[in-house]
Design an enzyme around this catalytic site. Structure first.
Site, PDB file in Angstrom:
ATOM      1  N   ARG A 161     -21.650  20.699  -9.769  1.00 39.66           N
ATOM      2  CA  ARG A 161     -22.978  20.138  -9.558  1.00 39.66           C
ATOM      3  C   ARG A 161     -23.832  21.192  -8.854  1.00 39.66           C
ATOM      4  O   ARG A 161     -23.307  22.050  -8.137  1.00 39.66           O
ATOM      5  CB  ARG A 161     -22.913  18.885  -8.690  1.00 39.66           C
ATOM      6  N   LYS A 185     -19.270  14.945  -3.682  1.00 39.08           N
ATOM      7  CA  LYS A 185     -19.898  13.726  -3.182  1.00 39.08           C
ATOM      8  C   LYS A 185     -18.952  12.988  -2.241  1.00 39.08           C
ATOM      9  O   LYS A 185     -17.737  13.058  -2.372  1.00 39.08           O
ATOM     10  CB  LYS A 185     -20.263  12.815  -4.363  1.00 39.08           C
ATOM     11  N   HIS A 254     -27.011  19.923 -15.379  1.00 38.14           N
ATOM     12  CA  HIS A 254     -25.906  18.969 -15.509  1.00 38.14           C
ATOM     13  C   HIS A 254     -25.330  18.954 -16.921  1.00 38.14           C
ATOM     14  O   HIS A 254     -24.192  18.512 -17.117  1.00 38.14           O
ATOM     15  CB  HIS A 254     -26.379  17.568 -15.108  1.00 38.14           C
ATOM     16  N   ARG A 257     -22.168  20.854 -16.884  1.00 42.19           N
ATOM     17  CA  ARG A 257     -21.052  20.080 -16.323  1.00 42.19           C
ATOM     18  C   ARG A 257     -20.479  19.137 -17.390  1.00 42.19           C
ATOM     19  O   ARG A 257     -19.262  19.026 -17.551  1.00 42.19           O
ATOM     20  CB  ARG A 257     -21.534  19.293 -15.113  1.00 42.19           C
ATOM     21  N   HIS A 280     -14.338  13.216  -9.541  1.00 40.54           N
ATOM     22  CA  HIS A 280     -14.713  11.812  -9.678  1.00 40.54           C
ATOM     23  C   HIS A 280     -13.770  10.937  -8.859  1.00 40.54           C
ATOM     24  O   HIS A 280     -12.551  11.100  -8.919  1.00 40.54           O
ATOM     25  CB  HIS A 280     -14.648  11.368 -11.140  1.00 40.54           C
ATOM     26  N   TYR A 289     -16.630  10.618 -21.023  1.00 46.29           N
ATOM     27  CA  TYR A 289     -16.550  11.873 -21.780  1.00 46.29           C
ATOM     28  C   TYR A 289     -15.696  11.739 -23.033  1.00 46.29           C
ATOM     29  O   TYR A 289     -15.825  12.539 -23.958  1.00 46.29           O
ATOM     30  CB  TYR A 289     -16.022  12.995 -20.890  1.00 46.29           C
TER      31      TYR A 289
END
Length: 317
Positions: A161, A185, A254, A257, A280, A289
């Site tokens: 990111r 995150k 993004h 990514r 994640h 995905y």
């Protein structure tokens, strides 16, 4: 529950402190909670709400949908913030009211597939970034272009990111092990290995000339003033090379990514591995995905679709 702006403001402060301690949330996430709750309380005051109950909250979300016409993703985020706040209110014994009798199904998010770049577009983007290094007008611009080339590489090579690239410090890179410690995150850390020798070469080359920008920070990537390269700086340099390479004009950093994740799946990586590499928290996030991994679908259909063998003389199973 009787509405009081002052009381809710005080409880919001205590609620955010609790989140900070118990869940160790980042300042950015805490600010998002605070903003969501503040907007709700302002709406209550402007609407002259006297009693807080399920109907009040439902009216607020109807206002977000019908009047403000906010996106489903924004409404769902507010739903989560406000629901958790009123759960806290119940736990503290400030009310026995059941505030949420409706679910997020009322605010279903549209299922948008991840947008990716083709292999040809990625190759063109990287080639243009490399070409700009050779065409630099001055030694100063060459330094910046070398930096830009490495940033583009890491966006795709590791699927980072832009915030993760901006947050990288010198101490996060182990040149001997060829690894980067990524802070994702929710303050989650993951260690990623740089498998491409070419990317390692570019990164080391950048670090060798980094001091020429007179750093005032330990960030790996610096702006022209020697300070940390911001997420906006990364967005701008991506847009520059995107336009120079004439690839998808709607693409963002993004997209790289998304391309990274999709190509991993296409090449045989397990979804669990991709989940860990992307950082994640839930595999549900990663599963989207599989929707764009057309190579794997092609393999399944070519191998197992009964229509392929219908007239081969064999029995269908």
């Amino acid at each position: 529950m009787k509405y009081s702006y002052e009381q809710l403001s005080q409880q919001t402060t205590l609620f955010l402190q609790l989140l900070s301690v118990e869940r160790n949330l980042s300042n950015r996430t805490l600010n998002a909670y605070n903003s969501d709750l503040h907007c709700f309380m302002c709406w209550c005051r402007n609407s002259q709400v006297e009693t807080l109950d399920q109907n009040t909250i439902l009216s607020y979300f109807h206002y977000l949908q019908s009047t403000l016409k906010q996106k489903a993703s924004s409404i769902q985020r507010k739903y989560i913030s406000i629901r958790q706040f009123f759960h806290y209110i119940n736990q503290e014994g400030l009310s026995t009211e059941r505030f949420f009798r409706f679910s997020t199904r009322k605010f279903q998010l549209p299922k948008n597939l991840p947008r990716t770049l083709t292999t040809a577009e990625i190759r063109k983007l990287i080639s243009v970034a490399d070409a700009q290094v050779c065409r630099s007008r001055s030694s100063f611009h060459k330094i910046l272009n070398i930096r830009n080339s490495v940033v583009i590489e890491l966006l795709f090579c590791l699927g980072l990111r832009i915030g993760e690239i901006s947050a990288l410090n010198l101490a996060h890179y182990d040149s001997e092990d060829r690894t980067l410690l990524i802070h994702g995150k929710g303050r989650k850390e993951r260690l990623l290995y740089i498998s491409s020798p070419e990317v390692i070469k570019k990164l080391n080359n950048w670090l060798n000339i980094r001091n020429e920008l007179h750093p005032v920070t330990d960030a790996i990537f610096l702006n022209r003033y020697g300070d940390r390269l911001s997420i906006y700086g990364i967005e701008n340099l991506f847009h520059k090379y995107r336009d120079l390479s004439s690839i998808n004009p709607s693409s963002t950093p993004h997209y790289l990514r998304h391309s990274f994740a999709t190509q991993l799946l296409n090449n045989g990586a397990s979804i669990r591995d991709v989940q860990e590499l992307l950082g994640h928290a839930s595999i549900v996030t990663t599963q989207i995905y599989t929707e764009v991994s057309i190579d794997r679908r092609r393999q399944v259909l070519e191998r197992y679709n009964a229509r392929n063998f219908l007239f081969d003389g064999g029995e269908l199973k």
